[in-house]
Design a protein around this motif. Sequence first.
Motif, PDB file in Angstrom:
ATOM      1  N   ILE A 173       0.845  -1.191   0.000  1.00  0.00           N
ATOM      2  CA  ILE A 173       0.000   0.000   0.000  1.00  0.00           C
ATOM      3  C   ILE A 173       0.882   1.243   0.000  1.00  0.00           C
ATOM      4  CG2 ILE A 173      -1.880   1.230   1.137  1.00  0.00           C
ATOM      5  CD1 ILE A 173      -2.630  -1.544   0.090  1.00  0.00           C
ATOM      6  N   VAL A 174       0.639   2.143  -0.974  1.00  0.00           N
ATOM      7  CA  VAL A 174       1.425   3.381  -1.054  1.00  0.00           C
ATOM      8  C   VAL A 174       0.621   4.596  -0.604  1.00  0.00           C
ATOM      9  CG1 VAL A 174       2.899   2.491  -2.892  1.00  0.00           C
ATOM     10  CG2 VAL A 174       0.775   3.684  -3.480  1.00  0.00           C
ATOM     11  N   PHE A 175      -0.694   4.427  -0.508  1.00  0.00           N
ATOM     12  CA  PHE A 175      -1.540   5.554  -0.074  1.00  0.00           C
ATOM     13  C   PHE A 175      -2.771   5.002   0.621  1.00  0.00           C
ATOM     14  CE2 PHE A 175      -5.063   8.507  -0.723  1.00  0.00           C
ATOM     15  CZ  PHE A 175      -4.509   9.685  -0.229  1.00  0.00           C
ATOM     16  N   LYS A 176      -3.139   5.652   1.723  1.00  0.00           N
ATOM     17  CA  LYS A 176      -4.328   5.246   2.447  1.00  0.00           C
ATOM     18  C   LYS A 176      -4.904   6.443   3.173  1.00  0.00           C
ATOM     19  CE  LYS A 176      -5.958   1.868   5.850  1.00  0.00           C
ATOM     20  NZ  LYS A 176      -5.561   0.746   6.755  1.00  0.00           N
ATOM     21  N   ALA A 177      -6.150   6.790   2.822  1.00  0.00           N
ATOM     22  CA  ALA A 177      -6.808   7.942   3.455  1.00  0.00           C
ATOM     23  C   ALA A 177      -8.291   7.901   3.136  1.00  0.00           C
ATOM     24  CB  ALA A 177      -6.198   9.246   2.971  1.00  0.00           C
ATOM     25  N   ASP A 178      -9.122   8.249   4.125  1.00  0.00           N
ATOM     26  CA  ASP A 178     -10.578   8.334   3.968  1.00  0.00           C
ATOM     27  C   ASP A 178     -11.170   7.053   3.374  1.00  0.00           C
ATOM     28  OD1 ASP A 178     -10.521  10.917   4.947  1.00  0.00           O
ATOM     29  OD2 ASP A 178     -10.237  11.781   2.936  1.00  0.00           O
ATOM     30  N   GLY A 179     -10.659   5.920   3.814  1.00  0.00           N
ATOM     31  CA  GLY A 179     -11.200   4.647   3.353  1.00  0.00           C
ATOM     32  C   GLY A 179     -10.730   4.224   1.988  1.00  0.00           C
ATOM     33  N   ILE A 180      -9.761   4.953   1.403  1.00  0.00           N
ATOM     34  CA  ILE A 180      -9.245   4.615   0.074  1.00  0.00           C
ATOM     35  C   ILE A 180      -7.830   4.075   0.226  1.00  0.00           C
ATOM     36  CG2 ILE A 180      -8.636   5.505  -2.215  1.00  0.00           C
ATOM     37  CD1 ILE A 180     -10.731   7.642  -1.858  1.00  0.00           C
ATOM     38  N   GLU A 181      -7.617   2.883  -0.313  1.00  0.00           N
ATOM     39  CA  GLU A 181      -6.295   2.276  -0.297  1.00  0.00           C
ATOM     40  C   GLU A 181      -5.802   2.087  -1.727  1.00  0.00           C
ATOM     41  OE1 GLU A 181      -6.380  -1.338   1.853  1.00  0.00           O
ATOM     42  OE2 GLU A 181      -6.665  -0.379   3.825  1.00  0.00           O
ATOM     43  N   ILE A 182      -4.572   2.539  -1.982  1.00  0.00           N
ATOM     44  CA  ILE A 182      -3.991   2.423  -3.322  1.00  0.00           C
ATOM     45  C   ILE A 182      -2.690   1.646  -3.204  1.00  0.00           C
ATOM     46  CG2 ILE A 182      -3.094   3.656  -5.330  1.00  0.00           C
ATOM     47  CD1 ILE A 182      -4.872   5.997  -4.562  1.00  0.00           C
ATOM     48  N   SER A 183      -2.644   0.542  -3.921  1.00  0.00           N
ATOM     49  CA  SER A 183      -1.449  -0.294  -3.894  1.00  0.00           C
ATOM     50  C   SER A 183      -0.499   0.093  -5.026  1.00  0.00           C
ATOM     51  CB  SER A 183      -1.827  -1.776  -4.013  1.00  0.00           C
ATOM     52  OG  SER A 183      -2.393  -2.027  -5.303  1.00  0.00           O
ATOM     53  N   LEU A 184       0.713  -0.423  -4.928  1.00  0.00           N
ATOM     54  CA  LEU A 184       1.705  -0.158  -5.966  1.00  0.00           C
ATOM     55  C   LEU A 184       1.253  -0.733  -7.308  1.00  0.00           C
ATOM     56  CD1 LEU A 184       4.483   0.904  -6.791  1.00  0.00           C
ATOM     57  CD2 LEU A 184       5.468  -1.291  -6.053  1.00  0.00           C
ATOM     58  N   PHE A 185       0.615  -1.900  -7.249  1.00  0.00           N
ATOM     59  CA  PHE A 185       0.128  -2.530  -8.473  1.00  0.00           C
ATOM     60  C   PHE A 185      -0.923  -1.650  -9.145  1.00  0.00           C
ATOM     61  CE2 PHE A 185      -3.059  -5.238 -10.537  1.00  0.00           C
ATOM     62  CZ  PHE A 185      -2.256  -5.838 -11.513  1.00  0.00           C
ATOM     63  N   GLN A 186      -1.827  -1.086  -8.355  1.00  0.00           N
ATOM     64  CA  GLN A 186      -2.859  -0.207  -8.915  1.00  0.00           C
ATOM     65  C   GLN A 186      -2.244   1.044  -9.546  1.00  0.00           C
ATOM     66  OE1 GLN A 186      -5.136   0.097  -5.242  1.00  0.00           O
ATOM     67  NE2 GLN A 186      -6.890  -0.949  -6.216  1.00  0.00           N
ATOM     68  N   LEU A 187      -1.205   1.565  -8.910  1.00  0.00           N
ATOM     69  CA  LEU A 187      -0.541   2.744  -9.489  1.00  0.00           C
ATOM     70  C   LEU A 187       0.102   2.412 -10.832  1.00  0.00           C
ATOM     71  CD1 LEU A 187       1.230   4.529  -6.486  1.00  0.00           C
ATOM     72  CD2 LEU A 187      -0.710   5.338  -7.839  1.00  0.00           C
ATOM     73  N   ILE A 188       0.728   1.236 -10.920  1.00  0.00           N
ATOM     74  CA  ILE A 188       1.357   0.828 -12.180  1.00  0.00           C
ATOM     75  C   ILE A 188       0.303   0.670 -13.270  1.00  0.00           C
ATOM     76  CG2 ILE A 188       2.641  -1.018 -13.327  1.00  0.00           C
ATOM     77  CD1 ILE A 188       4.098  -1.484 -10.675  1.00  0.00           C
ATOM     78  N   VAL A 189      -0.823   0.037 -12.913  1.00  0.00           N
ATOM     79  CA  VAL A 189      -1.905  -0.139 -13.884  1.00  0.00           C
ATOM     80  C   VAL A 189      -2.445   1.213 -14.334  1.00  0.00           C
ATOM     81  CG1 VAL A 189      -4.225  -1.065 -14.255  1.00  0.00           C
ATOM     82  CG2 VAL A 189      -2.531  -2.420 -13.015  1.00  0.00           C
ATOM     83  N   CYS A 190      -2.639   2.131 -13.392  1.00  0.00           N
ATOM     84  CA  CYS A 190      -3.148   3.468 -13.731  1.00  0.00           C
ATOM     85  C   CYS A 190      -2.165   4.204 -14.642  1.00  0.00           C
ATOM     86  CB  CYS A 190      -3.386   4.279 -12.461  1.00  0.00           C
ATOM     87  SG  CYS A 190      -4.810   3.722 -11.503  1.00  0.00           S
ATOM     88  N   ALA A 191      -0.864   4.075 -14.348  1.00  0.00           N
ATOM     89  CA  ALA A 191       0.134   4.713 -15.200  1.00  0.00           C
ATOM     90  C   ALA A 191       0.098   4.129 -16.608  1.00  0.00           C
ATOM     91  CB  ALA A 191       1.518   4.545 -14.587  1.00  0.00           C
ATOM     92  N   SER A 192      -0.101   2.810 -16.685  1.00  0.00           N
ATOM     93  CA  SER A 192      -0.202   2.159 -18.001  1.00  0.00           C
ATOM     94  C   SER A 192      -1.413   2.661 -18.762  1.00  0.00           C
ATOM     95  CB  SER A 192      -0.282   0.640 -17.825  1.00  0.00           C
ATOM     96  OG  SER A 192       0.849   0.149 -17.143  1.00  0.00           O
ATOM     97  N   ILE A 193      -2.512   2.857 -18.055  1.00  0.00           N
ATOM     98  CA  ILE A 193      -3.730   3.362 -18.688  1.00  0.00           C
ATOM     99  C   ILE A 193      -3.505   4.769 -19.229  1.00  0.00           C
ATOM    100  CG2 ILE A 193      -6.109   4.118 -18.238  1.00  0.00           C
ATOM    101  CD1 ILE A 193      -6.322   1.810 -16.229  1.00  0.00           C
TER     102      ILE A 193
END
Length: 356
Positions: free
Chosen positions: A5-25
């Motif tokens: 997990i690279v970010f967590k706030a207000d019930g939102i968790e963002i993992s490194l994998f999700q960031l890579i996928v978002c960058a790819s998008i």
Amino acid sequence: MKEFIVFKADGIEISLFQLIVCASIIVSAVIITITLTRLTRKFGDKHGISRKFIRLVKQGIRAIFYLSALAAMLEVLDINYHKVFGYIIYGNDKYTVKVLNILIALIIIYLTRILAFGVDYGMNRRIENHRMDRGRGKSFIQIVKYLIWIIGFSIIASSLGLNMTFVIASISALLIGVGFGLQHIFNDFFSGIIILFDGSIKVDDIVEVEGTIGRVLTIGLRFSKVLTRDNVIIIVPNSRFTTEKVINWTHNKEATRFHVNIGVAYGSDVRLVQKILMSVAEKHDQIVKIPKPFVRFNDFGESSLDFQLYFWTVNDFLVENIKSDLRFDIDDEFRKNKVEIPFPQRDLHLKTKHFE
């Protein structure tokens, strides 16, 4: 990687994998958008499609793929759409502005631009096919486009939750408050509306304002663009057309009369001069045959016999070029027929006195 997990706030968790996928998008969306916009531009250049239309298509392509990328990223990040688009940017007791309202406003602006372009394209096609007068057609296009934008901004105001009665009242109060300071601007604005509706001046008309002759290129709400004979575009406030003396040469449905002044030396054969001038005028392809040109023996001048060659032409805008052509041809004919063009002369008599 999914559990990091690279970010967590207000019930939102963002993992490194999700960031890579978002960058790819994002990268994919940018590459696809650049490729499609370049292909669209090349296609438009190859087939001679309007650049304005191509620009609208390219903007639509960018909007579609960027919004699609945003939706995909929200899905990957497992973020609720309603939270994002329902986020309140500004709000008070009377109305609120959400992200969705801004998005709707941008879509309405884009659709309004497309509709305005469609009207412009369709009317111009009718003008090019000679199914509508060019001057009145251009004025009609401007009026319709302004109405389309007024309706578009009204819809945007309604989508933002603004009370139109309140908006109109506020604008009216503002106009009254600044009206005295900006009265010239408002004068130009209402003059533009009058010109567009009454058709006294239209696009492509040849007008003369304060001694300057030019062709009307565009008629806007506040000012118009006029192309002079020197190929210079001048900006003319619309109030000049409604409050000052303006000559509209295009209103002359038939040819307009002009003249060239000629002086010949005393002792010249005036009938020969008349014959030469008439032949020169009749040979020029920009001078109409009916009414027929004529020569007037105007006066016995101080140093010359003064004539005027009168002719009619429909080419008002370039009449000075026609006059120049006539002068060249007249000079050539005078040289062939040994008709002298005089210059001012003075005789000086000297008296001498002998002193003793």
